[in-house]
Write a protein that holds these residues in place. Structure first.
Motif, PDB file in Angstrom:
ATOM      1  N   GLY A 116       0.780  -1.231   0.000  1.00 38.80           N
ATOM      2  CA  GLY A 116       0.000   0.000   0.000  1.00 38.80           C
ATOM      3  C   GLY A 116       0.812   1.281   0.000  1.00 38.80           C
ATOM      4  O   GLY A 116       0.244   2.372  -0.116  1.00 38.80           O
ATOM      5  N   ILE A 117       2.124   1.200   0.114  1.00 35.87           N
ATOM      6  CA  ILE A 117       2.954   2.410   0.195  1.00 35.87           C
ATOM      7  C   ILE A 117       2.794   3.324  -1.022  1.00 35.87           C
ATOM      8  O   ILE A 117       2.667   4.533  -0.852  1.00 35.87           O
ATOM      9  N   PRO A 118       2.764   2.815  -2.268  1.00 28.59           N
ATOM     10  CA  PRO A 118       2.557   3.740  -3.396  1.00 28.59           C
ATOM     11  C   PRO A 118       1.222   4.498  -3.302  1.00 28.59           C
ATOM     12  O   PRO A 118       1.141   5.665  -3.659  1.00 28.59           O
ATOM     13  N   PHE A 119       0.190   3.818  -2.804  1.00 31.99           N
ATOM     14  CA  PHE A 119      -1.102   4.478  -2.644  1.00 31.99           C
ATOM     15  C   PHE A 119      -1.052   5.500  -1.516  1.00 31.99           C
ATOM     16  O   PHE A 119      -1.623   6.584  -1.620  1.00 31.99           O
ATOM     17  N   GLY A 120      -0.367   5.169  -0.440  1.00 35.84           N
ATOM     18  CA  GLY A 120      -0.203   6.114   0.661  1.00 35.84           C
ATOM     19  C   GLY A 120       0.531   7.370   0.220  1.00 35.84           C
ATOM     20  O   GLY A 120       0.162   8.484   0.608  1.00 35.84           O
ATOM     21  N   ARG A 121       1.554   7.193  -0.606  1.00 41.29           N
ATOM     22  CA  ARG A 121       2.294   8.355  -1.112  1.00 41.29           C
ATOM     23  C   ARG A 121       1.407   9.265  -1.956  1.00 41.29           C
ATOM     24  O   ARG A 121       1.541  10.488  -1.907  1.00 41.29           O
ATOM     25  N   GLN A 122       0.492   8.683  -2.719  1.00 35.58           N
ATOM     26  CA  GLN A 122      -0.429   9.500  -3.513  1.00 35.58           C
ATOM     27  C   GLN A 122      -1.400  10.259  -2.607  1.00 35.58           C
ATOM     28  O   GLN A 122      -1.718  11.418  -2.857  1.00 35.58           O
ATOM     29  N   PHE A 123      -1.851   9.618  -1.535  1.00 32.37           N
ATOM     30  CA  PHE A 123      -2.712  10.325  -0.581  1.00 32.37           C
ATOM     31  C   PHE A 123      -1.953  11.460   0.094  1.00 32.37           C
ATOM     32  O   PHE A 123      -2.521  12.516   0.369  1.00 32.37           O
ATOM     33  N   PHE A 124      -0.656  11.264   0.371  1.00 30.87           N
ATOM     34  CA  PHE A 124       0.143  12.343   0.954  1.00 30.87           C
ATOM     35  C   PHE A 124       0.287  13.511  -0.020  1.00 30.87           C
ATOM     36  O   PHE A 124       0.259  14.675   0.381  1.00 30.87           O
ATOM     37  N   LYS A 125       0.452  13.198  -1.315  1.00 30.05           N
ATOM     38  CA  LYS A 125       0.545  14.245  -2.332  1.00 30.05           C
ATOM     39  C   LYS A 125      -0.749  15.060  -2.365  1.00 30.05           C
ATOM     40  O   LYS A 125      -0.720  16.284  -2.431  1.00 30.05           O
ATOM     41  N   ILE A 126      -1.882  14.376  -2.278  1.00 28.62           N
ATOM     42  CA  ILE A 126      -3.169  15.064  -2.302  1.00 28.62           C
ATOM     43  C   ILE A 126      -3.403  15.812  -0.995  1.00 28.62           C
ATOM     44  O   ILE A 126      -4.003  16.890  -0.980  1.00 28.62           O
ATOM     45  N   ALA A 127      -2.909  15.292   0.125  1.00 31.80           N
ATOM     46  CA  ALA A 127      -3.038  15.996   1.402  1.00 31.80           C
ATOM     47  C   ALA A 127      -2.278  17.319   1.364  1.00 31.80           C
ATOM     48  O   ALA A 127      -2.782  18.350   1.831  1.00 31.80           O
TER      49      ALA A 127
END
Length: 119
Positions: free
Chosen positions: A96-107
């Motif tokens: 899930g790390i790549p998805f988490g990084r995308q959520f951080f970008k959107i945050a």
């Protein structure tokens, strides 16, 4: 990875994240003063629906700063916290790390959307 990542992203959280941007845009557009804010929301909803392969470049001036302060007070903090929490949950697994990084970008984008461009 971009196409597959975007498809999986949309299924496992991107739809809700993009929908949050879209609903925020609709709420902002209810008033004439809020239309510039609503337009930004709609622009970033597309990023939130399909973020893989896209980057955000930040810039802007004093007008962007003022708009970001107003945005932060009404929507930015809550949207950023939501994306941060979901991103942390995704990062609990290695897959899930790549998805988490995308959520951080959107945050990060949720905090200061004005003056930002999608590349």
């Amino acid at each position: 990875m971009g196409v597959i990542g975007n498809i999986l992203w949309f299924i496992f959280g991107g739809f809700i994240s993009g929908l949050a941007w879209w609903v925020s845009g609709l709420i902002w557009c209810l008033t004439i003063i809020g239309i510039p804010y609503g337009r930004q929301c709609f622009k970033f909803a597309s990023l939130s629906f399909f973020p893989f392969g896209k980057e955000v470049v930040y810039g802007g001036g004093p007008v962007s700063l003022l708009a970001n302060v107003i945005w932060f007070l009404f929507f930015g903090l809550w949207m950023a916290l939501g994306n941060l929490i979901i991103g942390l949950a995704w990062c609990l697994t290695i897959v899930g790390i790549p998805f988490g990084r995308q959520f951080f970008k959107i945050a990060k984008l949720s905090l200061t959307p004005f003056g930002a461009r999608i590349v």
